[in-house]
Each structure stands twice: as C-alpha cells, then as structure tokens.
Design a protein around this motif. Structure first.
Motif, PDB file in Angstrom:
ATOM      1  N   LEU A 202       0.788  -1.180  -0.140  1.00  0.00           N
ATOM      2  CA  LEU A 202      -0.436   0.406   0.175  1.00  0.00           C
ATOM      3  C   LEU A 202       0.463   1.237  -0.283  1.00  0.00           C
ATOM      4  CD1 LEU A 202      -2.839   0.432   0.177  1.00  0.00           C
ATOM      5  CD2 LEU A 202      -2.732   1.127   2.412  1.00  0.00           C
ATOM      6  N   GLY A 203       1.808   1.322   0.764  1.00  0.00           N
ATOM      7  CA  GLY A 203       2.794   2.436   0.466  1.00  0.00           C
ATOM      8  C   GLY A 203       3.519   2.390  -0.189  1.00  0.00           C
ATOM      9  N   GLY A 204       3.720   2.294  -1.560  1.00  0.00           N
ATOM     10  CA  GLY A 204       4.819   1.529  -2.737  1.00  0.00           C
ATOM     11  C   GLY A 204       3.495   2.347  -3.701  1.00  0.00           C
ATOM     12  N   LEU A 205       2.061   2.043  -3.288  1.00  0.00           N
ATOM     13  CA  LEU A 205       0.860   2.429  -4.607  1.00  0.00           C
ATOM     14  C   LEU A 205       0.709   3.988  -3.939  1.00  0.00           C
ATOM     15  CD1 LEU A 205      -1.289  -0.949  -4.614  1.00  0.00           C
ATOM     16  CD2 LEU A 205      -0.183   0.158  -6.214  1.00  0.00           C
ATOM     17  N   LEU A 206       0.821   3.774  -2.328  1.00  0.00           N
ATOM     18  CA  LEU A 206       1.195   5.903  -2.153  1.00  0.00           C
ATOM     19  C   LEU A 206       1.761   6.696  -3.191  1.00  0.00           C
ATOM     20  CD1 LEU A 206      -0.671   5.507   1.317  1.00  0.00           C
ATOM     21  CD2 LEU A 206      -2.083   6.832  -0.862  1.00  0.00           C
ATOM     22  N   GLY A 207       3.138   5.787  -3.181  1.00  0.00           N
ATOM     23  CA  GLY A 207       4.573   6.829  -3.158  1.00  0.00           C
ATOM     24  C   GLY A 207       4.626   7.068  -5.246  1.00  0.00           C
ATOM     25  N   LEU A 208       3.455   5.675  -5.767  1.00  0.00           N
ATOM     26  CA  LEU A 208       3.144   5.901  -6.694  1.00  0.00           C
ATOM     27  C   LEU A 208       2.616   6.713  -7.107  1.00  0.00           C
ATOM     28  CD1 LEU A 208       2.945   2.927  -8.760  1.00  0.00           C
ATOM     29  CD2 LEU A 208       4.980   4.974  -9.423  1.00  0.00           C
ATOM     30  N   ALA A 209       1.408   7.223  -6.562  1.00  0.00           N
ATOM     31  CA  ALA A 209       0.092   8.206  -6.750  1.00  0.00           C
ATOM     32  C   ALA A 209       0.890   9.031  -6.271  1.00  0.00           C
ATOM     33  CB  ALA A 209      -0.435   7.858  -5.781  1.00  0.00           C
ATOM     34  N   LEU A 210       1.654   9.405  -5.731  1.00  0.00           N
ATOM     35  CA  LEU A 210       2.546  10.864  -4.982  1.00  0.00           C
ATOM     36  C   LEU A 210       3.347  11.387  -6.221  1.00  0.00           C
ATOM     37  CD1 LEU A 210       4.371  10.943  -1.485  1.00  0.00           C
ATOM     38  CD2 LEU A 210       2.271  12.871  -2.329  1.00  0.00           C
ATOM     39  N   GLY A 211       3.933  10.225  -7.050  1.00  0.00           N
ATOM     40  CA  GLY A 211       5.124  10.614  -8.253  1.00  0.00           C
ATOM     41  C   GLY A 211       3.778  11.530  -9.605  1.00  0.00           C
ATOM     42  N   ALA A 212       2.715  10.037  -9.126  1.00  0.00           N
ATOM     43  CA  ALA A 212       1.569  11.130 -10.401  1.00  0.00           C
ATOM     44  C   ALA A 212       1.941  12.849 -10.138  1.00  0.00           C
ATOM     45  CB  ALA A 212       0.396  10.822 -10.359  1.00  0.00           C
ATOM     46  N   ALA A 213       1.106  12.690  -8.824  1.00  0.00           N
ATOM     47  CA  ALA A 213       0.947  14.571  -8.173  1.00  0.00           C
ATOM     48  C   ALA A 213       1.911  15.101  -8.193  1.00  0.00           C
ATOM     49  CB  ALA A 213       1.006  14.221  -6.878  1.00  0.00           C
ATOM     50  N   VAL A 214       3.775  14.616  -7.993  1.00  0.00           N
ATOM     51  CA  VAL A 214       4.816  15.332  -8.950  1.00  0.00           C
ATOM     52  C   VAL A 214       4.104  16.160 -10.207  1.00  0.00           C
ATOM     53  CG1 VAL A 214       6.803  15.527  -9.352  1.00  0.00           C
ATOM     54  CG2 VAL A 214       5.987  15.175  -7.221  1.00  0.00           C
ATOM     55  N   SER A 215       3.864  15.000 -10.790  1.00  0.00           N
ATOM     56  CA  SER A 215       3.425  15.477 -12.134  1.00  0.00           C
ATOM     57  C   SER A 215       2.684  16.766 -12.606  1.00  0.00           C
ATOM     58  CB  SER A 215       2.755  14.275 -13.543  1.00  0.00           C
ATOM     59  OG  SER A 215       3.790  12.870 -13.203  1.00  0.00           O
ATOM     60  N   PHE A 216       1.275  16.315 -11.813  1.00  0.00           N
ATOM     61  CA  PHE A 216       0.525  17.282 -12.217  1.00  0.00           C
ATOM     62  C   PHE A 216       0.894  19.217 -12.060  1.00  0.00           C
ATOM     63  CE2 PHE A 216      -2.156  13.401 -12.975  1.00  0.00           C
ATOM     64  CZ  PHE A 216      -2.235  13.637 -14.002  1.00  0.00           C
ATOM     65  N   ALA A 217       1.594  18.787 -10.445  1.00  0.00           N
ATOM     66  CA  ALA A 217       1.930  19.811 -10.029  1.00  0.00           C
ATOM     67  C   ALA A 217       3.077  20.602 -10.926  1.00  0.00           C
ATOM     68  CB  ALA A 217       2.936  19.680  -8.969  1.00  0.00           C
ATOM     69  N   THR A 218       4.472  19.965 -11.586  1.00  0.00           N
ATOM     70  CA  THR A 218       5.273  20.307 -12.266  1.00  0.00           C
ATOM     71  C   THR A 218       4.478  21.009 -13.689  1.00  0.00           C
ATOM     72  OG1 THR A 218       6.431  18.464 -11.879  1.00  0.00           O
ATOM     73  CG2 THR A 218       6.648  20.122 -14.113  1.00  0.00           C
ATOM     74  N   PHE A 219       3.236  20.166 -14.114  1.00  0.00           N
ATOM     75  CA  PHE A 219       2.374  21.305 -14.931  1.00  0.00           C
ATOM     76  C   PHE A 219       1.923  22.290 -14.888  1.00  0.00           C
ATOM     77  CE2 PHE A 219      -1.482  21.018 -17.450  1.00  0.00           C
ATOM     78  CZ  PHE A 219      -1.445  21.060 -19.319  1.00  0.00           C
ATOM     79  N   TYR A 220       0.952  22.565 -14.155  1.00  0.00           N
ATOM     80  CA  TYR A 220       0.468  23.324 -13.174  1.00  0.00           C
ATOM     81  C   TYR A 220       1.219  24.664 -12.867  1.00  0.00           C
ATOM     82  CZ  TYR A 220      -3.755  20.839 -14.439  1.00  0.00           C
ATOM     83  OH  TYR A 220      -4.789  20.062 -14.590  1.00  0.00           O
ATOM     84  N   GLY A 221       2.289  23.947 -12.461  1.00  0.00           N
ATOM     85  CA  GLY A 221       3.243  25.239 -12.090  1.00  0.00           C
ATOM     86  C   GLY A 221       3.889  25.963 -13.474  1.00  0.00           C
ATOM     87  N   LEU A 222       4.101  24.951 -14.393  1.00  0.00           N
ATOM     88  CA  LEU A 222       4.761  25.993 -15.089  1.00  0.00           C
ATOM     89  C   LEU A 222       3.883  26.368 -16.699  1.00  0.00           C
ATOM     90  CD1 LEU A 222       7.272  22.400 -16.554  1.00  0.00           C
ATOM     91  CD2 LEU A 222       7.487  25.041 -15.890  1.00  0.00           C
ATOM     92  N   VAL A 223       2.458  25.825 -16.237  1.00  0.00           N
ATOM     93  CA  VAL A 223       1.581  26.482 -17.022  1.00  0.00           C
ATOM     94  C   VAL A 223       1.521  27.619 -16.813  1.00  0.00           C
ATOM     95  CG1 VAL A 223       0.887  24.687 -18.557  1.00  0.00           C
ATOM     96  CG2 VAL A 223      -0.334  25.277 -16.665  1.00  0.00           C
ATOM     97  N   LYS A 224       0.868  28.410 -15.564  1.00  0.00           N
ATOM     98  CA  LYS A 224       1.399  29.556 -15.008  1.00  0.00           C
ATOM     99  C   LYS A 224       2.039  30.497 -15.516  1.00  0.00           C
ATOM    100  CE  LYS A 224      -1.449  29.588 -11.013  1.00  0.00           C
ATOM    101  NZ  LYS A 224      -1.353  28.509 -10.170  1.00  0.00           N
ATOM    102  N   ILE A 225       3.299  30.128 -15.645  1.00  0.00           N
ATOM    103  CA  ILE A 225       4.248  31.208 -16.892  1.00  0.00           C
ATOM    104  C   ILE A 225       3.203  31.483 -17.941  1.00  0.00           C
ATOM    105  CG2 ILE A 225       6.447  30.970 -17.115  1.00  0.00           C
ATOM    106  CD1 ILE A 225       6.969  28.838 -15.635  1.00  0.00           C
ATOM    107  N   PRO A 226       3.911  32.719 -18.291  1.00  0.00           N
ATOM    108  CA  PRO A 226       2.924  33.095 -19.691  1.00  0.00           C
ATOM    109  C   PRO A 226       4.179  32.854 -20.999  1.00  0.00           C
ATOM    110  CG  PRO A 226       3.742  34.926 -18.098  1.00  0.00           C
ATOM    111  CD  PRO A 226       3.949  34.292 -17.353  1.00  0.00           C
ATOM    112  N   PRO A 227       2.933  32.358 -22.003  1.00  0.00           N
ATOM    113  CA  PRO A 227       3.427  31.926 -23.246  1.00  0.00           C
ATOM    114  C   PRO A 227       4.687  31.995 -23.584  1.00  0.00           C
ATOM    115  CG  PRO A 227       1.319  32.195 -22.904  1.00  0.00           C
ATOM    116  CD  PRO A 227       1.942  32.092 -22.137  1.00  0.00           C
TER     117      PRO A 227
END
Lengths: 275, 114
Positions: free
Chosen positions: A150-175
């Motif tokens: 279960l811990g492993g799966l949560l770790g994977l979920a956190l990895g996916a969260a990093v993807s989303f955070a990176t994406f939303y962080g970057l698209v905040k920057i003007p084009p």
C-alpha cells in the motif's frame, strides 16, 4: 509502510517531473495528451516486461546487461530531448516573428511530439522497472506484505502528483517566457541524463578513466533526499559525481545550447517559402 | 531524420556491446558479500587500498535487491537468488558505505580500503 512509500516515491520523482515538463511543453498541440499518455502506458508496460526478465537482463553481456540497458535508454532520451530543443529553437523564433507561421511551428512541434512522448516512455520504463521489482519483492518475500505494498502504491500516486504540480506550475508562466523556461529545463534535464548514462558506462567498466570523485556534498544535500532527487532530475545535481560525469554534463549543456543557437539563426539564410 | 538517428545509434550500441563481450569482468582480487534475510555477510569487508578489485554480491533472498553505494557509485538490481559482480577501481584508503536500497533498515554495510 512509510519506508516503502519513500522508496517508491524517490524512484517515481524523476519520471513524474519529466511527464509534467513534457505535458507543459506540448500543451496546445493537437493529440499532445494522447501521445504523452501513450508514452506513459508504453513505458509502464515495458517496465513490467523488464522487471519480469530482470534475471535475463542482469546476466546478459557478461553481467553488464543492466548497466548497458540503462545507459542506452538514458542516451536515447538525451538525443530525443536535444533534437526537440534544436528544432524548437528555430520554430520558436519563427513563432515570435510572424503570425502566419504559427501553423508551421505547430506542425513541426508535432514532429518532435513523438520524440518527447518517447522520452516519457523511457523515463517510466527505467524507473518503473525498479518500482515493479521492489513491489514484486514485497509480495515474493511475503513478510510485511500488505501495508508495504500500500505504501508503494501511495508512493506512485505521489509521483503522479508531482507530474500534475509540475505541469500546473509551468503553465502558470506566460506563453512567451514558458518557451524560454522549458528550453532551459530540457537542456539541463538532458545534461543530467547524459551524466547518469556516463555513470552507468563507468559502473559496467566500459569506461575506466576519469573515475575520480569531483566533489562530495552528500553531507549537505544527499541525492537520496526528496529535494536532492528533484534537483538531480531538474539540473542533474549529484552529490558525488565522477570527473567523467562532470565533463559529460558540461559537454551536453554546451552542445545543445550551441546547436540551438546555430539553428535559431539558420532560417534567415534559407530561401523562405512564402504562401 | 529519426530514422537516421536510430540507425546511427544502433551502430554505436552494437559497437559498444561487442566491446563489452570482449572485456573481462574480473580484475584484481575477488571479494564476496552475501545477502540473506536482507542483511549483508560480512557487514564490513576489508580490501586493499589503491588496488583494483572485484566485488561479488550474492543475493540469497527470495526478493530482488538494489545494491547501492553512493561513494563507490554503484547502483544495480540483483534479482532473487542471483549474484552480480562489480569492478572496484583503485580506491583511496577509507570507508565506503553500501546499502540494499529496498531494505535499507537492515541491509547496510561498509567496504574498508586500507
């Protein structure tokens, strides 16, 4: 459970960041998400295969199969990233010069879309196979079982969260600035991956020179901490790099930077097809 | 363009692979570590400093392990019930820690070069 979470999360960060960056870079291109998620799927499938045949891989090439596999995958990713950046250097310029070429820039962006999707696939393939082996080991040894898994799966979920955070962080920057930011991100990312590739070749004993340790900053910031791992991916930070790693890192930076500058200047010399 | 790159890359990889098959993996004296119940035996292994050596790590557990040493710059998965060998280049005298990354609480040890 926490231990497993950290182990898996540490492996998932690199792939997570790369997916986030690629999603931001390719935003607005038609089918971008389809490509990226196909890359994720293919990488995950490949990771399971690699984990399944880990035994065979380890024993191949006089026991150097794993190192060669990792080194090749990393080198391939570096080539794809470099290619993307060099292409975009030309078309990013066109994009800002004249509105009429937007269509062309997008079309050329689609060409490198496949390259970027494969970078995603390769990242997931490499890190994913380690996660799969870890989780398989948990099941195989059957001691602590369920909550570690279960811990492993949560770790994977956190990895996916990093993807989303990176994406939303970057698209905040003007084009306009986003293009510059992501070009630099990709250049540093590629340099870091190239250095990792060199490390695997040294581990395999294929390269025996320049093994001296350049510096040791493990007391200040270890590669194994979450922050160390993030910087490891983003700028190629290493707490105990070899001389060769440092050299390969610098060379990759310089090569991608110069090649991008060079191609960015080229279009002026070429006859332009006007509509 | 991609086709060209792929072809070139395959060429390079084939060269690299054929080179590997011709190089011998063992160098200098051979030292062996075993891993059982996620513990290294011996947990401290002494080798000669300034001399290349070969380190063999045998994983006797039913689970795969990632053998990792930051100071030795080693990172390798050793499948269950199998072994891996590592070339250790001439080391300065000192202590070099290693761990089994998947079971870091118990799987840890150090290599002492003297």
């Amino acid at each position: 459970m926490l231990g497993a979470l950290i182990i898996v999360f540490r492996e998932a960060i690199e792939a997570g960041l790369i997916v986030g960056i690629v999603l931001a870079v390719t935003r607005g291109l038609s089918h971008a998400r389809t490509y990226v998620f196909a890359g994720v799927g293919a990488g995950a499938g490949g990771a399971l295969l690699v984990a399944l045949f880990a035994d065979v891989l380890s024993k191949s090439f006089s026991g150097n199969g794993q190192e060669l596999f990792n080194a090749s995958i990393l080198a391939l990713a570096v080539i794809m990233l470099a290619w993307h950046n060099i292409w975009m250097a030309r078309h990013g310029r066109e994009l800002s010069q004249q509105l009429s070429s937007v269509g062309r820039a997008v079309a050329s962006g689609e060409r490198t879309l496949l390259a970027l999707a494969s970078v995603v696939g390769l990242a997931i393939l490499r890190e994913g196979s380690e996660v799969a082996l870890f989780l398989y080991g948990v099941i195989a040894s059957g001691e602590t079982g369920y909550d570690v898994f279960l811990g492993g799966l949560l770790g994977l979920a956190l990895g996916a969260a990093v993807s989303f955070a990176t994406f939303y962080g970057l698209v905040k920057i003007p084009p306009r600035s986003l293009f510059v930011v992501t070009s630099w991100l990709i250049t540093f990312l590629a340099a870091g991956l190239a250095a990792q590739s060199a490390a695997f070749l040294q581990q395999a004993g294929l390269i025996t020179m320049m093994t001296e340790t350049l510096w040791d900053t493990s007391w200040a910031l270890s590669d194994k901490t979450i922050l160390g791992r993030v910087l490891h991916t983003l700028i190629g930070y290493s707490d105990q790099p070899s001389l060769l790693q440092g050299l390969v890192y610098l060379l990759t930076l310089i090569l991608i930077y110069t090649a991008s500058k060079f191609t960015a200047l080229r279009p002026r010399l070429e006859p332009r097809l006007s509509p | 363009m991609t086709h060209f790159i792929t072809k070139r890359l395959m060429g390079v990889m084939i060269c690299a692979f054929s080179f590997v098959t011709h190089t011998s993996v063992s160098a200098g004296e051979t030292y062996t570590l075993t891993l059982k119940d996620h513990r290294f035996e011996p947990a401290q292994i002494t080798i000669k400093a300034e001399t290349p050596a070969t380190l063999i790590v045998k994983n006797l557990d039913a689970a795969p392990e990632e053998f990792e040493s930051k100071p030795l710059r080693i990172e390798k998965i050793i499948p269950a019930n199998s072994e891996a060998s590592f070339m250790i280049h001439a080391l300065k005298a000192g202590r070099y820690k290693f761990v089994g990354e998947f079971h870091e609480d118990s799987a840890k040890g150090e290599l002492v070069a003297e």
